[in-house]
Design a protein around this motif. Structure first.
Motif, PDB file in Angstrom:
ATOM      1  N   HIS A  63       1.008  -1.343   0.066  1.00 28.56           N
ATOM      2  CA  HIS A  63       0.123   0.011  -0.050  1.00 28.56           C
ATOM      3  C   HIS A  63       0.749   1.122  -0.260  1.00 28.56           C
ATOM      4  CE1 HIS A  63      -4.071  -1.923   1.910  1.00 28.56           C
ATOM      5  NE2 HIS A  63      -3.233  -2.950   0.106  1.00 28.56           N
ATOM      6  N   PHE A  64       2.052   1.300   0.276  1.00 29.17           N
ATOM      7  CA  PHE A  64       2.920   2.380   0.191  1.00 29.17           C
ATOM      8  C   PHE A  64       4.238   2.614  -0.397  1.00 29.17           C
ATOM      9  CE2 PHE A  64       0.782   2.203   4.783  1.00 29.17           C
ATOM     10  CZ  PHE A  64       0.336   3.297   5.334  1.00 29.17           C
ATOM     11  N   VAL A  65       3.762   2.780  -1.455  1.00 29.71           N
ATOM     12  CA  VAL A  65       4.475   3.217  -2.987  1.00 29.71           C
ATOM     13  C   VAL A  65       5.758   4.359  -2.124  1.00 29.71           C
ATOM     14  CG1 VAL A  65       5.339   4.189  -5.319  1.00 29.71           C
ATOM     15  CG2 VAL A  65       2.887   2.995  -4.283  1.00 29.71           C
ATOM     16  N   ALA A  66       6.811   3.926  -1.900  1.00 34.45           N
ATOM     17  CA  ALA A  66       8.620   4.655  -1.534  1.00 34.45           C
ATOM     18  C   ALA A  66       8.912   5.402  -1.780  1.00 34.45           C
ATOM     19  CB  ALA A  66       9.368   3.227  -1.126  1.00 34.45           C
ATOM     20  N   GLN A  67       8.820   4.702  -4.062  1.00 34.61           N
ATOM     21  CA  GLN A  67       9.368   6.228  -4.744  1.00 34.61           C
ATOM     22  C   GLN A  67       8.790   7.138  -4.454  1.00 34.61           C
ATOM     23  OE1 GLN A  67      12.419   5.085  -6.566  1.00 34.61           O
ATOM     24  NE2 GLN A  67      11.903   7.399  -6.663  1.00 34.61           N
ATOM     25  N   MET A 232      -4.491   3.948   9.194  1.00 33.80           N
ATOM     26  CA  MET A 232      -4.510   2.145   8.651  1.00 33.80           C
ATOM     27  C   MET A 232      -5.615   2.282   7.591  1.00 33.80           C
ATOM     28  SD  MET A 232      -8.192   1.152  11.844  1.00 33.80           S
ATOM     29  CE  MET A 232      -8.421   3.717  12.260  1.00 33.80           C
ATOM     30  N   THR A 233      -5.307   1.322   7.144  1.00 30.02           N
ATOM     31  CA  THR A 233      -5.050   1.798   5.785  1.00 30.02           C
ATOM     32  C   THR A 233      -6.466   1.042   4.448  1.00 30.02           C
ATOM     33  OG1 THR A 233      -4.404  -1.221   5.166  1.00 30.02           O
ATOM     34  CG2 THR A 233      -2.639   1.412   5.446  1.00 30.02           C
ATOM     35  N   PRO A 234      -7.142   1.557   3.437  1.00 28.21           N
ATOM     36  CA  PRO A 234      -8.227   1.420   2.851  1.00 28.21           C
ATOM     37  C   PRO A 234      -8.166  -0.913   2.564  1.00 28.21           C
ATOM     38  CG  PRO A 234      -7.324   2.543   1.560  1.00 28.21           C
ATOM     39  CD  PRO A 234      -5.725   2.204   2.591  1.00 28.21           C
TER      40      PRO A 234
END
Length: 292
Positions: A63-67, A232-234
């Motif tokens: 869920h988290f796009v580090a770029q 909290m994520t989707p």
């Protein structure tokens, strides 16, 4: 009878010697590995500096796009681990501190895993090669029911978790075969699945009033002057028991609820995991809210 007892004793001694030797060899190989996964990468590194470290389960990993953080000038790595629980997230952060990491912000995906305080047997086994070398790993496992045999019986941990740290993984590690786990700064993008099940049922999930490992992560951040961001994520729209996230909010008001910032099925790879398009939409919101 005496011959039989002598033979049995010799066999036992030989078995112990072989187990000790194999334990030494396997451990020596794992102590040289840093390109197979996130745990060995952290253990065999030192003095890293990050603006943002992301922790959690697959719902962090996917869920988290580090770029996107990097594009904002924030050195970032996504240490989310598919299948991992807060037990593993806490221990990984402890290892970073043990390895003298300098971290400004920790983003923790804290939602579904707040409902349990158990370790994931598969993911947690990746820490076991370092059980005798790291006081941090030893202490973290010390209250587990199988700690004594894992710690004191030579080679037992490699046999018990053969699928994860047994011969095949040992062989690939010895050959220094890299995996894709560390690609994209740890972010693992998911695609669209046309026949994916967009329904889920989390009615039976109940967040714990006190989750030991969540509290540990908070305290580690406090002690090391790290800005702690819990979110909290989707999750897809057709989820029964979606009020679970409201229950979390009541127990842990400091956790930011982003469960409904991405809602359409077209943004999901499965009900609990965003596809790459959805992850980028979600990450953009998080960056705007905390790092604008």
């Amino acid at each position: 009878m005496q011959k039989f007892l002598l033979f049995t004793l010799k066999t036992l001694i030989l078995t112990i010697v072989i187990a000790v030797v194999l334990d030494f060899i396997y451990t020596a190989v794992y102590l040289q590995s840093s390109n197979r996964g996130k745990i060995d990468h952290v253990y065999n590194s030192k003095n890293e500096n990050f603006d943002v470290v992301i922790l959690g389960s697959s719902r962090a990993n996917n869920h988290f796009v580090a770029q996107m953080f990097e594009d904002k000038g924030l050195k970032t790595f996504n240490y989310g681990m598919s299948g991992g629980h807060l037990f593993e997230a806490s221990l990984l952060l402890k290892l970073m501190i043990e390895r003298d990491y300098k971290i400004k912000n920790v983003i923790l995906e804290a939602d579904l895993n707040l409902s349990n305080k158990h370790r994931d047997y598969g993911i947690s086994s990746k820490f076991l090669p370092y059980l005798h070398q790291s006081k941090t790993v030893k202490k973290h496992f010390s209250n587990e029911d199988d700690f004594l045999e894992l710690y004191y019986v030579p080679f037992y941990r490699y046999i018990k978790f053969d699928e994860r740290i047994g011969f095949r993984e040992f062989y690939d590690t010895a050959l220094k075969k890299a995996t894709s786990i560390l690609d994209h700064q740890g972010y693992y993008p998911l695609g669209k699945k046309p026949n994916a099940n967009m329904k889920n049922n989390i009615v039976n999930l109940k967040p714990l009033v006190h989750n030991q490992y969540y509290e540990e992560i908070k305290q580690i951040c406090k002690d090391n002057k790290i800005n702690f961001i819990a979110v909290m994520t989707p999750m897809c729209e057709n989820t029964k028991g979606i009020n679970y996230f409201e229950k979390v909010q009541k127990l842990y008001p400091e956790i930011h609820n982003y469960e409904n910032v991405v809602v359409e099925d077209k943004y999901f790879s499965s009900c609990g995991h965003l596809n790459d398009t959805g992850a980028r939409k979600f990450t953009k919101t998080v960056i705007h809210d905390f790092f604008k």
